[in-house]
Structure formats: C-alpha cells, structure tokens
Design an enzyme around this catalytic site. Structure first.
Site, PDB file in Angstrom:
ATOM      1  CG  ASP A  91     -13.134   9.361  -1.942  1.00  0.00           C
ATOM      2  OD1 ASP A  91     -13.195   8.415  -1.149  1.00  0.00           O
ATOM      3  OD2 ASP A  91     -12.432   9.344  -2.975  1.00  0.00           O
ATOM      4  CG  ASP A  92     -15.703   6.184   2.386  1.00  0.00           C
ATOM      5  OD1 ASP A  92     -16.915   6.040   2.545  1.00  0.00           O
ATOM      6  OD2 ASP A  92     -14.844   5.411   2.850  1.00  0.00           O
ATOM      7  CG  ASP A 133      -4.883   5.596  -1.020  1.00  0.00           C
ATOM      8  OD1 ASP A 133      -5.564   6.050  -1.955  1.00  0.00           O
ATOM      9  OD2 ASP A 133      -5.324   4.779  -0.195  1.00  0.00           O
ATOM     10  CG  ASP A 188     -11.773   2.509  -2.750  1.00  0.00           C
ATOM     11  OD1 ASP A 188     -10.837   1.740  -3.002  1.00  0.00           O
ATOM     12  OD2 ASP A 188     -11.702   3.412  -1.874  1.00  0.00           O
ATOM     13  CG  MET A 189     -11.696  -4.407  -3.866  1.00  0.00           C
ATOM     14  SD  MET A 189     -12.831  -4.983  -2.622  1.00  0.00           S
ATOM     15  CE  MET A 189     -12.587  -6.721  -2.634  1.00  0.00           C
ATOM     16  CG  ASN A 190     -10.645   0.429   0.440  1.00  0.00           C
ATOM     17  OD1 ASN A 190      -9.556   0.823   0.047  1.00  0.00           O
ATOM     18  ND2 ASN A 190     -11.752   1.131   0.280  1.00  0.00           N
ATOM     19  CB  CYS A 217      -9.930   3.284  -6.629  1.00  0.00           C
ATOM     20  SG  CYS A 217      -9.187   3.691  -5.036  1.00  0.00           S
ATOM     21  CE  LYS A 274     -10.968   6.987  -5.213  1.00  0.00           C
ATOM     22  NZ  LYS A 274     -10.416   7.962  -4.267  1.00  0.00           N
ATOM     23  CD1 TRP A 331      -2.834   1.585   0.642  1.00  0.00           C
ATOM     24  CD2 TRP A 331      -1.336   2.434   2.071  1.00  0.00           C
ATOM     25  NE1 TRP A 331      -3.211   2.867   0.915  1.00  0.00           N
ATOM     26  CE2 TRP A 331      -2.311   3.417   1.798  1.00  0.00           C
ATOM     27  CE3 TRP A 331      -0.280   2.749   2.927  1.00  0.00           C
ATOM     28  CZ2 TRP A 331      -2.269   4.691   2.368  1.00  0.00           C
ATOM     29  CZ3 TRP A 331      -0.239   4.014   3.498  1.00  0.00           C
ATOM     30  CH2 TRP A 331      -1.234   4.963   3.217  1.00  0.00           C
TER      31      TRP A 331
HETATM   32  C1  DGJ Z   1      -9.116   4.170  -0.420  1.00  0.00           C
HETATM   33  C2  DGJ Z   1      -8.868   5.019  -1.638  1.00  0.00           C
HETATM   34  O1  DGJ Z   1      -7.642   4.677  -2.224  1.00  0.00           O
HETATM   35  C3  DGJ Z   1      -8.908   6.487  -1.224  1.00  0.00           C
HETATM   36  O2  DGJ Z   1      -8.607   7.285  -2.331  1.00  0.00           O
HETATM   37  C4  DGJ Z   1     -10.266   6.802  -0.672  1.00  0.00           C
HETATM   38  O3  DGJ Z   1     -11.240   6.675  -1.680  1.00  0.00           O
HETATM   39  C5  DGJ Z   1     -10.573   5.890   0.503  1.00  0.00           C
HETATM   40  N1  DGJ Z   1     -10.403   4.509   0.154  1.00  0.00           N
HETATM   41  C6  DGJ Z   1     -11.973   6.102   0.995  1.00  0.00           C
HETATM   42  O4  DGJ Z   1     -12.335   5.214   1.963  1.00  0.00           O
END
Ligand code: DGJ
Length: 704
Positions: free
Chosen positions: A347-348, A521, A459-461, A499, A457, A180
C-alpha cells in the site's frame, strides 16, 4: 424490443414496459412498469392523448423532458439560457430505432443493444436535443445530448440523463448515504410534497451520497412491491432530484450536476450526459438488487474479470502503514506464504520520501531508503514464495511537498490568486489537462512495465476544491477515464482495485474499469455488515473488496471473533489486512481454513443471486443468502450484534430454492426439503456477541 406504432413509442424487454407518445410536438410520458402488450400501452396513452397539452398549460402533464419557463413549473431536466431567453420549447423532429447505442465516450453499459433515438428542436433557442433509450435485459438505459445549432453561445444550466415520471401514488425513496468509515447507510424516507435532492458537488463520487436512488411504493418491502431503481454511470458531481407535485405524481430527474452559473455551450458544441440505468420490478428491493447485479455482471464489469475469481490479497496498510523497509516486507511475505493468499499488495509509502501522509504524492519513484534494491527484490521474494505482487497509487493527487509540485505548481487544480485548500495535506491534479494525464500515465507505466505487477490499488483521498470553472469538473472526470482506458489497454492483465478513502468511489463508472472496489476503511465485522448490506442494494457481491483485519479493530477498537470477520468478508472478494508476520499459529490455521472454504464457495458467492434475509439497520441480526440461479445450492451467513439473554430469535426462511427438492445443510448435518428451508426456515443460534452462523445448502435430489 422497441416499437413505434400509432404514435406509441413502446420500449420493453418483456418484463418491463416504458411508453410515451407525441402530442402537440411534446413527448408525453404514458407508462413505466410491468410489461404491457403494445395495445395496452396504447390504451394507457389514449386518455392523456385526448387532452391538448396546451389546454391547462404544461404544468400537469407527464413529460419525457422537463422544461423551464413555459408553464411547467416542476424541476426541469433540461435548462438553457441565452441571449434574450431563459425558457426552452423542444418540439419533436424525428425518431429512429438503432441496432446499437452510439458511443458516449465514457463508461456505459457494454454490448450491442437496441436504442431509440428521438430528436427534438427548439428553433428559437437554436438547440437540438437528443434522447436515447437503450433496452437491456431488466433495465432501461438513458442518456441525452444537447447541441448548440444557433448563432450565439448559450449557457447550459441543467442536462439530466433522464426525466422519469412516476404515476400518481404514495412513494418512499431509498438512498445510500454515509460518511468515511460508514459508507452506504440505507435510509428510507417518504417522497413528501416538494422537491428532494440527493447530490454530490465534491467533483468525485463520495462517501456522503452514492449516485443511486430507489423510488418505491409505500408498501413495498425487501421481498415484494413496485420499485424503481436508478444508478448513474458517472464519477463526478451528480444530482438526483425528485418532485412530488400537487397531484402526487413524482418526477425523478437524474444526471451529472452542472455547477451553479452553468457552463457555456459554444456554437456547434455538444454536451453528452452520462448514462442512467433504471430498473423496474414488482419483486421489492431485493428484486431490484438482483436485476442490477446481473446487469452489472454481464454488461458493465470488464469481461476479462467479470464472474472470474479475484485474487486473495493481503494488503500491507494496517500492518505496517508507512513504516517498512525491504527486510520487514520480506518477513511479511514469508508470513503470507502457506496461507492460500495469492497476492501481496504494498500500500501507500513506497515512493518519494513518504514517511507520512504529508508529502510525495505525484513522485512515483521508488524510495531507495526503504527499498535499496527496488521493488524487484520484494517482487522476487513474493515469487519465491509462490505469490504475486500488487501496488498502491493515488494517481489524481499531488502533495505541495513534492518534486512534481515544485516543478509544476500549475498542475494542481487552483484558482488564480488563492492558495489552494489542502485536505489530507494534498491537492488534486488537474486531470482536465492532457499533459497531466500523460505525465501520470507515463509515471505509472514505468513502474508497471518494469515490474511484474498484476494488481493496482487506485486510491483517491479528497474532493475537488478551488475549481476555477464549471467545465473543469467534466474535463476532470474525462481525464480520469482516459487514464483508466490507457492503463487497461496497455496492461490488460492488471486488475485495478478501486478505492477512495475506503468505499467513497463506489459507482458504476469506476466498476466499468475496476471489477472490485475497497468497500470501506472500516473493517470491523459488525460495522461491515451494514456497509456491505447497503452497497449490495445495487452493486454485486463480486465488486465488494472485503478484508479480515486484526482486532482490536484499528477503526472501531472493537474485538469480534475471527470466524465472524471471515464470514462477513466472505460475502464478496475475500482478502486480509493484518500482519501475517506476527499472527498466532491459531490464527494462521483459521486463515488457511477460511481461504480453503472460501475458494470452494467462491464461484457461488461471486455469481449467485443475493437474498437479504435480515436487515442490520432494522434488527440485531444481519443475514444474507447467495443462491445459485438454478437453486442447486446456497450459502448463508447470519451474524448477531450483542448477545441478548433469552432473546426469542425467529427462524430464517431461505429463498430461491426448489421447494420440491431435497437439500443437505452441512453445518447441521441435516437433510431438508426446499419447502422446509424456505417456508419453515433455519434456526440461528448465537452464543456470543458478534457471532456468525454459516450454512452451506446443497441439492441432493430433485425429489424430497
Ligand atoms: C485510504 C485507503 O482507503 C486505505 O486503504 C489506504 O490505502 C490509505 N488510503 C493509504 O494512504
């Protein structure tokens, strides 16, 4: 062009040749490299052809399929076990040249392209194996399909998209590995004897290993030498395995990774591998990148967006995180007005009760506490200020603390009897379940259909855990593609930025749908030179979403000059990630200027040919040049790290220009010939830490 003559199967685009032949029922590989006429390919094959495949066992012949259990002791590219067998013996049945590639039902290179389809069978195991070779300009795309034509279920342990045998040689390999905030670090290592594996078992593409591999001659450099590049068009588990055998021949198997224990293949069932793109060049690592870039611009990225200007966005994340309401957003939008920004991306934090990352994923309902007049008030405010609106989703995620989870706990991927592992306080939805995909599609459709939103956007975290069986991994990825397909179809004008906690999902399958992906990020200009350099090994600049952010940087705490932040971010799709409601007048002026210059250069940056002139992993300087394909103009950015006293810095020699033409160099107010620019070079000057030199080069006349 594909020809089959005298038992030589020859695939060529005029620049590379790939050839094999059939011997004792086996497909024996004979050549992959610079284009050969058919008769030369035949000569290459004849030496091998004189030998019986069986005379020394299967151990040392180069094959199109690596098999297990019949004397080829190297890594298999297809391995199946069943009732009473663990080996396979696939024998040639037939081959045909098709005008087009059959659909893979997942992302692959687009457009009609000639394809060789070879069918093999193993009568004892009851299996049919098809190998597909598709010719593109500069690249060979390969995939495989296996079918159970027997009477009993079998277990599929491995089915790679391709087995590529490289001639005896001394090779290095380059991989893109990271973490990351530091995606796509370039590492170059020797292909030593034995097996080397790059893989992801996270269920999704990761920060750790990109589905990319280059195998190159030991003496190949950025600008010359033989390079074979491989990139898998897939977003799930993958494995690239190389084996250098005792004769120093290297086998490269690359495909989706099947979880340990294998997956069942029922009677009549087929399994199709994703597509592997392979590229050969004798023009070094840079030559490989330019082939990938052009191929992806013309054959992968959605033509609705390919080569077109991307919106210049300002994203709210680092400015307000979860802490905003309508008034704050309106001030943010007012701040963005007049800078040249096209789109404000929220964003979020706009849905459920999401004041931190510990809840509400899955509840895609506007949070009326923060936005009492809904998104509409915010969107109207954007429109009033001449800008468009974009929004963030994390479609594949579900928070344990969400209404969705309370209603459907079974929709999170889980193993019966175990509490799921939370990562970033969230689970992953089971996208192999069509009901889940339907739900998420409907939730997103509602938001997108009811509002004027032209940018998402996605995203997937986190990675997948608690997966109950190996098949789910494949169903999951198919579900993700299904959602992308449905959204793209229903909302053809919406640009979806990819993302995954930054650039963790940079893969060609996501690029098939998302023409740009948030690169990291980590927006620190110095760190970004490395991340963007690594990504550019196979992904074109028009796919890199880069933002200028505030300093001290939120990730690295480093301060870099505003101009350098802009220069680095300009090597891709420029955007902003800072609180435009609070910046100084001086910064506003700088942003205006950056955007104005970028817009003038944008077409060149997004469609030109990339030359990497200084490697930030190997030196204190980063330098990239984008040249128009016809050599008429170029844009160069060079950035140093810590300023060193009295450091001798060599000139930077440009590439891709016309040596006989005369060019202007705007920033130096100079006129120089292409020969001078390329063979003598330009002298960078760095007066501060992390400072940038930018050169705009334009052809004045064809004669110097
Ligand atoms: C991870 C993304 O990489 C960020 O840019 C942002 O969108 C956050 N998640 C939001 O939770």
């Amino acid at each position: 062009m594909i020809t089959i003559s005298d038992n030589i199967y020859h695939i060529t685009d005029g620049k590379y040749s790939y050839a094999f032949f059939v011997k004792d029922g086996k497909l024996v590989h004979s050549y992959y490299g610079k284009a050969l006429p058919v008769d030369k390919a035949r000569m290459k094959s004849s030496a091998l052809n004189a030998l019986s495949v069986h005379s020394f066992g299967y151990d040392w012949m180069p094959f199109e399929v690596g098999e297990r259990g019949r004397g080829d002791f190297r890594i298999p590219s297809a391995a199946v076990s069943g009732n009473g067998f663990t080996s396979t013996d696939f024998l040639f049945e037939s081959a045909e040249v098709l005008d087009d590639k059959p659909s893979l039902n997942m992302p692959s290179l687009r457009g009609k392209a000639q394809t060789l389809a070879v069918t093999l069978k193993d009568a004892v195991a009851g299996l049919e194996l098809k190998l597909y070779y598709t010719v593109y300009d500069g690249a060979l795309a390969r995939h495989t399909e296996i079918k159970n034509i027997g009477k009993l279920p079998v277990t599929l342990c491995t089915l790679d998209s391709a087995c590529t045998e490289l001639d005896i040689g001394d090779y290095d390999y380059i991989s893109l590995d990271g973490r990351w905030g530091a995606e796509c670090g370039v590492s170059r290592q020797s292909v030593a004897y034995g097996v080397h594996t790059l893989s992801s078992s996270r269920g999704v593409t990761s920060h750790q290993h990109n589905p990319f591999l280059a195998v190159l001659d030991k003496d190949a450099t950025e600008h010359s030498g033989d390079v074979y590049g491989f990139n898998l068009i897939y977003s799930g588990n993958f494995a690239a395995r190389m084996e250098r055998d005792e004769k120093s021949r290297v086998r490269v198997n690359f495909g989706a990774q099947i979880a340990e224990g294998g997956i069942s293949l029922e009677v009549g069932e087929s399994f199709v591998s994703p597509e592997l793109v392979s590229v050969y060049t004798d023009e070094g690592v840079g030559g490989m990148s330019r082939i990938f870039h052009k191929l992806y611009r013309t054959r992968l990225i959605d033509p609705r967006f390919a080569d077109k200007p991307r919106p210049i966005v300002v994203n709210s994340w680092e400015s307000v995180y979860f802490d905003f309401d309508e008034q704050k957003l309106k001030r943010f939008i007012d701040g963005a007005n007049g800078l040249g920004i096209d789109t404000v991306v929220l964003d979020d934090g706009w849905f459920g009760k999401r004041d931190s990352d510990n809840c509400s994923l899955g509840d895609w309902i506007i949070d009326r506490r923060k936005l009492p007049n809904g998104l509409k008030a915010v969107i109207d405010h954007c429109k009033k200020n001449g800008m468009k609106f974009g929004i963030w989703f994390e479609p594949e995620a579900i928070s344990p603390n969400s209404d969705l989870y309370r209603a459907h706990p079974g929709w999170a991927i889980s193993t019966v009897g175990r509490k799921g592992i939370e990562m970033r306080n969230q689970y992953v939805l089971d996208f192999s379940n069509p009901q889940v995909v339907d739900y998420v599609f409907e939730a997103m459709r509602k938001i997108l259909a009811e509002h004027e939103i032209l940018y998402v956007k996605w995203d997937m975290n986190r990675g997948l855990s608690d997966v109950p069986n190996g098949k789910l991994y494949f169903g999951y990825v198919r579900g993700v593609y299904e959602l992308y397909d449905r959204l793209s179809h229903e909302f053809p004008n919406v640009l979806i930025e990819g993302c995954s906690s930054g650039g963790g999902r940079f893969d060609p399958a996501i690029l098939y749908y998302s023409p740009m992906i948030w690169a990291s990020d980590d927006t620190d200009a110095h760190e970004r030179t490395k991340i963007q350099y690594g990504l550019s090994l196979c992904y074109p600049l028009q796919t890199l979403s880069n933002h200028v952010s505030v300093c001290p940087n939120h990730q690295s705490a480093r301060t870099t000059p505003f101009d350098t932040r802009g220069a680095v971010a300009s090597l891709g799709c420029l955007g902003y990630e800072l609180n435009v409601a609070e910046i100084s007048e001086d910064e506003r002026e700088k942003i205006k200027k950056q955007i104005e210059t970028y817009k003038a250069d944008r077409n060149l940056i997004l469609t030109g040919e990339l030359y990497r002139l200084r490697n930030p992993f190997a030196s204190d300087i980063f330098c990239e040049q984008v040249a128009a394909e016809d050599g008429s103009e170029a844009y160069v950015v060079a950035v140093n790290t810590l300023n060193k006293v009295n450091l001798p810095i060599g000139k930077i020699k440009l590439k891709g220009l016309d040596e006989n033409a005369l060019y202007s160099v705007k920033e130096l107010n100079a006129q120089l010939s292409g020969a001078e620019l390329m063979y003598d070079g330009l002298q960078p000057e760095f007066r501060n830490d992390f400072s940038a030199n930018i050169w705009h080069i334009k052809k004045l006349t064809n004669k110097r």
